[in-house]
Scaffold this active site. Structure first.
Site, PDB file in Angstrom:
ATOM      1  N   THR A 196      12.738   6.015   6.170  1.00  0.00           N
ATOM      2  CA  THR A 196      11.343   5.746   5.817  1.00  0.00           C
ATOM      3  C   THR A 196      11.119   5.728   4.310  1.00  0.00           C
ATOM      4  O   THR A 196      10.191   5.069   3.837  1.00  0.00           O
ATOM      5  CB  THR A 196      10.401   6.771   6.473  1.00  0.00           C
ATOM      6  OG1 THR A 196      10.649   8.080   5.948  1.00  0.00           O
ATOM      7  CG2 THR A 196      10.602   6.797   7.982  1.00  0.00           C
ATOM      8  N   ILE A 242       5.702   4.885   3.989  1.00  0.00           N
ATOM      9  CA  ILE A 242       4.781   4.861   5.126  1.00  0.00           C
ATOM     10  C   ILE A 242       5.592   5.213   6.378  1.00  0.00           C
ATOM     11  O   ILE A 242       5.963   4.375   7.190  1.00  0.00           O
ATOM     12  CB  ILE A 242       4.047   3.507   5.222  1.00  0.00           C
ATOM     13  CG1 ILE A 242       2.915   3.565   6.239  1.00  0.00           C
ATOM     14  CG2 ILE A 242       4.991   2.330   5.402  1.00  0.00           C
ATOM     15  CD1 ILE A 242       1.751   4.461   5.817  1.00  0.00           C
ATOM     16  N   HIS A 243       5.901   6.500   6.509  1.00  0.00           N
ATOM     17  CA  HIS A 243       6.920   6.994   7.429  1.00  0.00           C
ATOM     18  C   HIS A 243       6.780   6.474   8.859  1.00  0.00           C
ATOM     19  O   HIS A 243       7.670   5.807   9.394  1.00  0.00           O
ATOM     20  CB  HIS A 243       6.878   8.530   7.458  1.00  0.00           C
ATOM     21  CG  HIS A 243       7.096   9.184   6.143  1.00  0.00           C
ATOM     22  ND1 HIS A 243       8.313   9.207   5.502  1.00  0.00           N
ATOM     23  CD2 HIS A 243       6.235   9.869   5.333  1.00  0.00           C
ATOM     24  CE1 HIS A 243       8.213   9.868   4.368  1.00  0.00           C
ATOM     25  NE2 HIS A 243       6.961  10.279   4.239  1.00  0.00           N
ATOM     26  N   ASP A 244       5.675   6.815   9.523  1.00  0.00           N
ATOM     27  CA  ASP A 244       5.575   6.578  10.963  1.00  0.00           C
ATOM     28  C   ASP A 244       5.547   5.101  11.330  1.00  0.00           C
ATOM     29  O   ASP A 244       5.898   4.739  12.458  1.00  0.00           O
ATOM     30  CB  ASP A 244       4.339   7.278  11.521  1.00  0.00           C
ATOM     31  CG  ASP A 244       4.462   8.792  11.486  1.00  0.00           C
ATOM     32  OD1 ASP A 244       5.588   9.296  11.571  1.00  0.00           O
ATOM     33  OD2 ASP A 244       3.432   9.475  11.368  1.00  0.00           O
ATOM     34  N   CYS A 246       7.504   2.975  10.580  1.00  0.00           N
ATOM     35  CA  CYS A 246       8.859   2.482  10.831  1.00  0.00           C
ATOM     36  C   CYS A 246       9.191   2.449  12.323  1.00  0.00           C
ATOM     37  O   CYS A 246      10.082   1.708  12.735  1.00  0.00           O
ATOM     38  CB  CYS A 246       9.885   3.334  10.085  1.00  0.00           C
ATOM     39  SG  CYS A 246       9.887   3.058   8.299  1.00  0.00           S
TER      40      CYS A 246
END
Length: 314
Positions: A196, A242-244, A246
């Site tokens: 991420t 923008i971690h989630d 992904c």
């Protein structure tokens, strides 16, 4: 091609909001059967309200929201208002939901839905602590071989952790639930922070959403600006991961992600390394490979697909 049927398990969180709207903006490819909520970034009551608000923002009040576990399996809940604000989605003001959460507990609904579906049909996408899925696997192990895949945001390997030197936040909050998933023999795909942190959202890309001239875009911009204000002590630029997002990104453009099949073990005993995902990147242990570990993402391709999903929203 048939739409992929998914359950989104989440604890919104601005980056969860991006992930949820990303998935809801791709209805021809992803069928969101329901959204389940868990205590994580903020407490359960707030994550549930956020999920209801976000599905309505996307014009998808038809997608049911089920409240799940308020705390981890064996620990007290650790939240992250210091990152996400008191609401979890600070940076925008959304109307109060026009409907309540569904009456059934998220874990019960998850079990029932997976058991009633054909084998290999449903993918569970976890964006927060894996408590609901871990509890479902403990309560009804028969769901495990029926799953198509578990795709999660969490963990780390070369980068270490972002909650402690060893552990990433979502896994650290409930490592025992995550261990259930990794040891289940289900097909598990992990978008760790090593992945991420290659999906870096730029201020320029955020401002490009203004061209969409929609309520969803305005809310996303506000959330992004708040979210990007955190972490100046960590990052040398104004860009932020923008971690989630992904997770739906992997489902929609899997070819944009590199990966390696590895053995992953969850550390649950050491106070210094609790929540660490021990990734056998070099296959040194000879243990069975139980996880597809995502690596670098092709950021331009990823952000282009997310932009196009957002363009479909009201």
């Amino acid at each position: 091609m048939a739409r992929r049927k998914i359950i989104i398990d989440t604890d919104p969180g601005q980056d969860d909001a991006f992930a949820l709207l990303f998935a809801l903006g791709a209805p021809e490819e992803l069928e969101v059967l329901g959204v389940t909520t868990v205590g994580g970034n903020v407490p359960l009551a707030r994550t549930t309200t956020n999920a209801l608000q976000l599905t309505e923002l996307a014009g998808r009040a038809d997608v049911p929201v089920f409240a799940g576990c308020p705390r981890p399996m064996l620990k007290r809940l650790q939240t992250a208002e210091y990152v996400h604000g008191e609401s979890g989605i600070d940076g925008c003001v959304l109307p109060q939901p026009s409907r309540p959460a569904a009456g059934e507990h998220a874990v019960n609904w998850m079990i029932r839905t997976i058991m009633e579906a054909p084998e290999g049909e449903i993918t569970v996408c976890t964006l927060g602590p894996m408590t609901n899925l871990g509890m479902a696997m403990v309560m009804e192990p028969k769901i495990i071989p029926r799953l198509r895949e578990v795709v999660l945001m969490g963990g780390g390997y070369f980068q270490g952790g972002n909650a402690t030197p060893a552990a990433e936040f979502t896994i650290r909050v409930d490592p025992h639930a995550a261990r259930e998933a990794f040891e289940s023999r289900a097909l598990v795909t992990m978008a760790s922070i090593d992945c991420t942190w290659t999906a870096m959202m730029t201020p320029e890309w955020v401002q490009s959403l203004r061209a969409l001239k929609s309520a969803s875009a305005e809310a996303l911009i506000g959330m992004a600006e708040f979210y990007m204000s955190y972490g100046s002590h960590k990052f040398e630029t104004a860009d932020r991961p923008i971690h989630d997002a992904c997770v739906p990104g992997y489902l929609l453009v899997p070819e944009a992600f590199s990966y390696r099949q590895c053995n992953v073990v969850l550390e649950t005993r050491s106070p210094e390394t609790e929540g660490m995902t021990v990734v056998d990147w070099w296959h040194s242990t000879g243990r069975p490979k139980n996880c597809k570990v995502l690596g670098k993402v092709d950021a331009p391709r990823f952000f282009d697909r997310m932009y196009r999903a957002f363009a479909t929203l009201p």
